[in-house]
Scaffold this motif. Structure first.
Motif, PDB file in Angstrom:
ATOM      1  N   SER A   5       0.839  -1.186   0.000  1.00 47.39           N
ATOM      2  CA  SER A   5       0.000   0.000   0.000  1.00 47.39           C
ATOM      3  C   SER A   5       0.875   1.237   0.000  1.00 47.39           C
ATOM      4  O   SER A   5       2.042   1.200   0.394  1.00 47.39           O
ATOM      5  N   PRO A   6       0.347   2.395  -0.417  1.00 51.02           N
ATOM      6  CA  PRO A   6       1.142   3.597  -0.457  1.00 51.02           C
ATOM      7  C   PRO A   6       1.645   3.974   0.925  1.00 51.02           C
ATOM      8  O   PRO A   6       0.947   3.799   1.915  1.00 51.02           O
ATOM      9  N   LEU A   7       2.845   4.483   0.978  1.00 49.06           N
ATOM     10  CA  LEU A   7       3.419   4.893   2.240  1.00 49.06           C
ATOM     11  C   LEU A   7       2.796   6.206   2.694  1.00 49.06           C
ATOM     12  O   LEU A   7       2.265   6.976   1.923  1.00 49.06           O
ATOM     13  N   THR A   8       2.878   6.450   3.980  1.00 50.91           N
ATOM     14  CA  THR A   8       2.274   7.650   4.533  1.00 50.91           C
ATOM     15  C   THR A   8       3.224   8.837   4.550  1.00 50.91           C
ATOM     16  O   THR A   8       2.849   9.930   4.923  1.00 50.91           O
ATOM     17  N   GLU A   9       4.469   8.628   4.129  1.00 53.87           N
ATOM     18  CA  GLU A   9       5.428   9.723   4.135  1.00 53.87           C
ATOM     19  C   GLU A   9       5.083  10.727   3.039  1.00 53.87           C
ATOM     20  O   GLU A   9       4.588  10.374   1.976  1.00 53.87           O
ATOM     21  N   PRO A  10       5.350  12.045   3.264  1.00 54.40           N
ATOM     22  CA  PRO A  10       5.067  13.034   2.235  1.00 54.40           C
ATOM     23  C   PRO A  10       5.946  12.827   1.021  1.00 54.40           C
ATOM     24  O   PRO A  10       7.051  12.321   1.114  1.00 54.40           O
ATOM     25  N   VAL A  11       5.423  13.196  -0.145  1.00 51.53           N
ATOM     26  CA  VAL A  11       6.173  13.026  -1.381  1.00 51.53           C
ATOM     27  C   VAL A  11       6.296  14.352  -2.093  1.00 51.53           C
ATOM     28  O   VAL A  11       5.578  15.306  -1.826  1.00 51.53           O
ATOM     29  N   ASN A  12       7.236  14.425  -3.013  1.00 51.54           N
ATOM     30  CA  ASN A  12       7.415  15.594  -3.850  1.00 51.54           C
ATOM     31  C   ASN A  12       6.947  15.239  -5.249  1.00 51.54           C
ATOM     32  O   ASN A  12       7.710  14.694  -6.039  1.00 51.54           O
ATOM     33  N   PRO A  13       5.682  15.509  -5.578  1.00 50.44           N
ATOM     34  CA  PRO A  13       5.144  15.023  -6.849  1.00 50.44           C
ATOM     35  C   PRO A  13       5.828  15.580  -8.073  1.00 50.44           C
ATOM     36  O   PRO A  13       5.941  14.923  -9.080  1.00 50.44           O
ATOM     37  N   THR A  14       6.331  16.802  -8.015  1.00 49.22           N
ATOM     38  CA  THR A  14       6.947  17.397  -9.197  1.00 49.22           C
ATOM     39  C   THR A  14       8.298  16.771  -9.488  1.00 49.22           C
ATOM     40  O   THR A  14       8.745  16.753 -10.622  1.00 49.22           O
ATOM     41  N   ARG A  15       8.931  16.235  -8.499  1.00 48.94           N
ATOM     42  CA  ARG A  15      10.273  15.692  -8.684  1.00 48.94           C
ATOM     43  C   ARG A  15      10.271  14.204  -8.979  1.00 48.94           C
ATOM     44  O   ARG A  15      11.098  13.710  -9.741  1.00 48.94           O
ATOM     45  N   TRP A  16       9.332  13.477  -8.376  1.00 47.47           N
ATOM     46  CA  TRP A  16       9.462  12.034  -8.370  1.00 47.47           C
ATOM     47  C   TRP A  16       8.461  11.269  -9.236  1.00 47.47           C
ATOM     48  O   TRP A  16       8.480  10.055  -9.260  1.00 47.47           O
ATOM     49  N   LEU A  17       7.565  11.956  -9.930  1.00 51.90           N
ATOM     50  CA  LEU A  17       6.552  11.239 -10.699  1.00 51.90           C
ATOM     51  C   LEU A  17       7.176  10.313 -11.744  1.00 51.90           C
ATOM     52  O   LEU A  17       6.792   9.150 -11.854  1.00 51.90           O
ATOM     53  N   GLY A  18       8.117  10.834 -12.528  1.00 49.37           N
ATOM     54  CA  GLY A  18       8.732  10.026 -13.583  1.00 49.37           C
ATOM     55  C   GLY A  18       9.420   8.790 -13.050  1.00 49.37           C
ATOM     56  O   GLY A  18       9.106   7.662 -13.465  1.00 49.37           O
ATOM     57  N   VAL A 178      -5.278  -5.397   5.300  1.00 47.88           N
ATOM     58  CA  VAL A 178      -4.436  -5.470   6.502  1.00 47.88           C
ATOM     59  C   VAL A 178      -3.196  -4.603   6.329  1.00 47.88           C
ATOM     60  O   VAL A 178      -2.787  -3.872   7.244  1.00 47.88           O
ATOM     61  N   THR A 179      -2.591  -4.658   5.142  1.00 52.34           N
ATOM     62  CA  THR A 179      -1.413  -3.839   4.862  1.00 52.34           C
ATOM     63  C   THR A 179      -1.738  -2.359   4.982  1.00 52.34           C
ATOM     64  O   THR A 179      -0.976  -1.581   5.577  1.00 52.34           O
ATOM     65  N   SER A 180      -2.867  -1.948   4.427  1.00 53.29           N
ATOM     66  CA  SER A 180      -3.271  -0.551   4.492  1.00 53.29           C
ATOM     67  C   SER A 180      -3.434  -0.097   5.939  1.00 53.29           C
ATOM     68  O   SER A 180      -3.028   1.005   6.312  1.00 53.29           O
ATOM     69  N   ASP A 187       6.667   0.394   9.746  1.00 50.63           N
ATOM     70  CA  ASP A 187       7.644   0.653   8.689  1.00 50.63           C
ATOM     71  C   ASP A 187       7.479  -0.416   7.606  1.00 50.63           C
ATOM     72  O   ASP A 187       7.525  -1.613   7.903  1.00 50.63           O
ATOM     73  N   PRO A 188       7.273  -0.013   6.344  1.00 49.47           N
ATOM     74  CA  PRO A 188       7.099  -1.010   5.274  1.00 49.47           C
ATOM     75  C   PRO A 188       8.256  -1.995   5.156  1.00 49.47           C
ATOM     76  O   PRO A 188       8.047  -3.165   4.830  1.00 49.47           O
ATOM     77  N   ALA A 189       9.479  -1.537   5.401  1.00 48.17           N
ATOM     78  CA  ALA A 189      10.625  -2.447   5.317  1.00 48.17           C
ATOM     79  C   ALA A 189      10.539  -3.534   6.387  1.00 48.17           C
ATOM     80  O   ALA A 189      10.863  -4.699   6.136  1.00 48.17           O
ATOM     81  N   VAL A 190      10.095  -3.153   7.582  1.00 51.59           N
ATOM     82  CA  VAL A 190       9.925  -4.125   8.660  1.00 51.59           C
ATOM     83  C   VAL A 190       8.800  -5.098   8.312  1.00 51.59           C
ATOM     84  O   VAL A 190       8.879  -6.304   8.584  1.00 51.59           O
ATOM     85  N   MET A 191       7.738  -4.586   7.694  1.00 51.36           N
ATOM     86  CA  MET A 191       6.641  -5.449   7.258  1.00 51.36           C
ATOM     87  C   MET A 191       7.133  -6.490   6.266  1.00 51.36           C
ATOM     88  O   MET A 191       6.768  -7.669   6.333  1.00 51.36           O
ATOM     89  N   GLN A 192       7.983  -6.060   5.335  1.00 48.51           N
ATOM     90  CA  GLN A 192       8.541  -7.000   4.361  1.00 48.51           C
ATOM     91  C   GLN A 192       9.412  -8.051   5.043  1.00 48.51           C
ATOM     92  O   GLN A 192       9.420  -9.222   4.658  1.00 48.51           O
ATOM     93  N   LEU A 193      10.161  -7.615   6.054  1.00 50.63           N
ATOM     94  CA  LEU A 193      11.031  -8.538   6.784  1.00 50.63           C
ATOM     95  C   LEU A 193      10.205  -9.628   7.466  1.00 50.63           C
ATOM     96  O   LEU A 193      10.498 -10.825   7.328  1.00 50.63           O
ATOM     97  N   TYR A 194       9.168  -9.212   8.196  1.00 54.14           N
ATOM     98  CA  TYR A 194       8.330 -10.193   8.893  1.00 54.14           C
ATOM     99  C   TYR A 194       7.596 -11.103   7.910  1.00 54.14           C
ATOM    100  O   TYR A 194       7.473 -12.314   8.143  1.00 54.14           O
ATOM    101  N   THR A 195       7.115 -10.528   6.813  1.00 55.40           N
ATOM    102  CA  THR A 195       6.417 -11.343   5.820  1.00 55.40           C
ATOM    103  C   THR A 195       7.337 -12.425   5.269  1.00 55.40           C
ATOM    104  O   THR A 195       6.933 -13.583   5.101  1.00 55.40           O
ATOM    105  N   ILE A 238       7.798  -0.797  -3.359  1.00 63.87           N
ATOM    106  CA  ILE A 238       7.931   0.046  -2.170  1.00 63.87           C
ATOM    107  C   ILE A 238       8.538   1.390  -2.551  1.00 63.87           C
ATOM    108  O   ILE A 238       8.080   2.456  -2.129  1.00 63.87           O
ATOM    109  N   VAL A 239       9.585   1.345  -3.377  1.00 64.20           N
ATOM    110  CA  VAL A 239      10.228   2.581  -3.822  1.00 64.20           C
ATOM    111  C   VAL A 239       9.251   3.433  -4.626  1.00 64.20           C
ATOM    112  O   VAL A 239       9.152   4.658  -4.424  1.00 64.20           O
ATOM    113  N   ALA A 240       8.492   2.803  -5.528  1.00 63.59           N
ATOM    114  CA  ALA A 240       7.544   3.548  -6.363  1.00 63.59           C
ATOM    115  C   ALA A 240       6.510   4.263  -5.511  1.00 63.59           C
ATOM    116  O   ALA A 240       6.231   5.462  -5.700  1.00 63.59           O
ATOM    117  N   PHE A 241       5.912   3.552  -4.538  1.00 64.60           N
ATOM    118  CA  PHE A 241       4.884   4.150  -3.697  1.00 64.60           C
ATOM    119  C   PHE A 241       5.459   5.174  -2.725  1.00 64.60           C
ATOM    120  O   PHE A 241       4.726   6.008  -2.197  1.00 64.60           O
TER     121      PHE A 241
END
Length: 299
Positions: A5-18, A178-180, A187-195, A238-241
């Protein structure tokens, strides 16, 4: 099969869309390659064996990446029960998916799994009590009709396997819900570790009575590729989201249908028939429209 699911951290849409779009497309290519490779190796290896290798690679790979950066803190979680539940849902989904891939072309399977966002709409209405517009309900019905065209009786797919694929969709939708919920505090990385480790532990118990040592180096390499491609695909998602809003990234997840169709033709010389293509297109269209409606409602 994992779509964070998308992360809750703020993003910079003008910089990172591509870059986010590129990461999403590459993730779909990696996951589609993992599914196609799974189908290939399942010709000679049991689904439980593939499951074990797939989660062994994820567990070991995630641990090797996180351990130097976080040490013991990589295991820190706010809810161990939710982590275990998420891991059990994912490994159940993966095992069902491998049984489907033994008997179902990868393109049709991928298209059916793309019903997941539409099933999440149903869960949002009846479990989370969210309001769902009439148009989104229409997209759910349209997506279901598309899936039925893919797995229709008398078509290229055994109906029993088709219904198993729909079970994968429901299980995966619950996993996504559940992920959402967990991304609010985890932390998504911790979620991946446990999964990864929950999946490896469960698959180890299952493989004890089903282990058959691969007979050739080719089989060992294919099993390793399954795990590497799946783990890479999850990481790229994870990186994309983390770089762009879900409304930007989600539509590009449907490129998996195209990749799976191409790989199914390349590996197995299989192309869906006209009805299956129509159903696949309908699932993708309804999913895209539903994502667009949901994104517009949040702006």
């Amino acid at each position: 099969m994992t779509q964070p699911s998308p992360l809750t951290e703020p993003v910079n849409p003008t910089r990172w869309l591509g870059p986010a779009i590129v990461f999403a497309v590459l993730a779909m290519a990696s996951l589609s390659f993992s599914d196609a490779t799974s189908q290939w190796v399942l010709l000679s290896v049991s689904p439980v064996m593939v499951l074990w290798f797939r989660y062994a690679v994820q567990a070991l790979g995630t641990t090797l990446v996180l351990a130097p950066l976080r040490g013991r803190a990589m295991w820190r979680t706010h809810s161990l029960r939710w982590q275990l539940l998420r891991g059990l849902l994912m490994v159940s989904c993966s095992l069902l998916a491998f049984y489907c891939l033994q008997r179902m072309p990868v393109a049709e399977f991928t298209a059916t799994v793309m019903l997941t966002p539409l099933v999440l709409t149903v869960l949002a209405r009846f479990v989370m009590k969210e309001k769902v517009s009439a148009l989104r309900w229409l997209m759910v019905v349209g997506g279901l009709i598309g899936a039925l065209l893919v797995i229709r009786p008398g078509g290229q797919i055994d109906s029993a396997v088709g219904w198993m694929a729909l079970t994968v969709v429901v299980t995966y939708a619950v996993f996504q819900a559940v992920t959402s919920h967990m991304t609010r505090t985890e932390d998504p990385a911790v979620m991946q570790l446990y999964t990864g480790w929950v999946g490896w532990a469960v698959s180890t118990l299952l493989v004890l009575n089903a282990w058959v040592t691969p007979e050739s180096l080719n089989e060992w390499l294919l099993l390793l590729l399954v795990g590497l491609a799946a783990t890479l695909g999850q990481y790229l998602l994870i990186v994309a989201f983390s770089k762009a809003p879900a409304s930007v990234v989600s539509p590009f997840l449907y490129t998996a249908v195209g990749f799976s169709t191409l790989l199914g033709w390349w590996f197995f010389d299989h192309m869906p028939d006209a009805w299956a293509f129509t159903g696949m297109a309908l699932v993708v269209l309804c999913g895209l429209v539903s994502s667009r409606i949901q994104a517009a409602s949040k702006t």
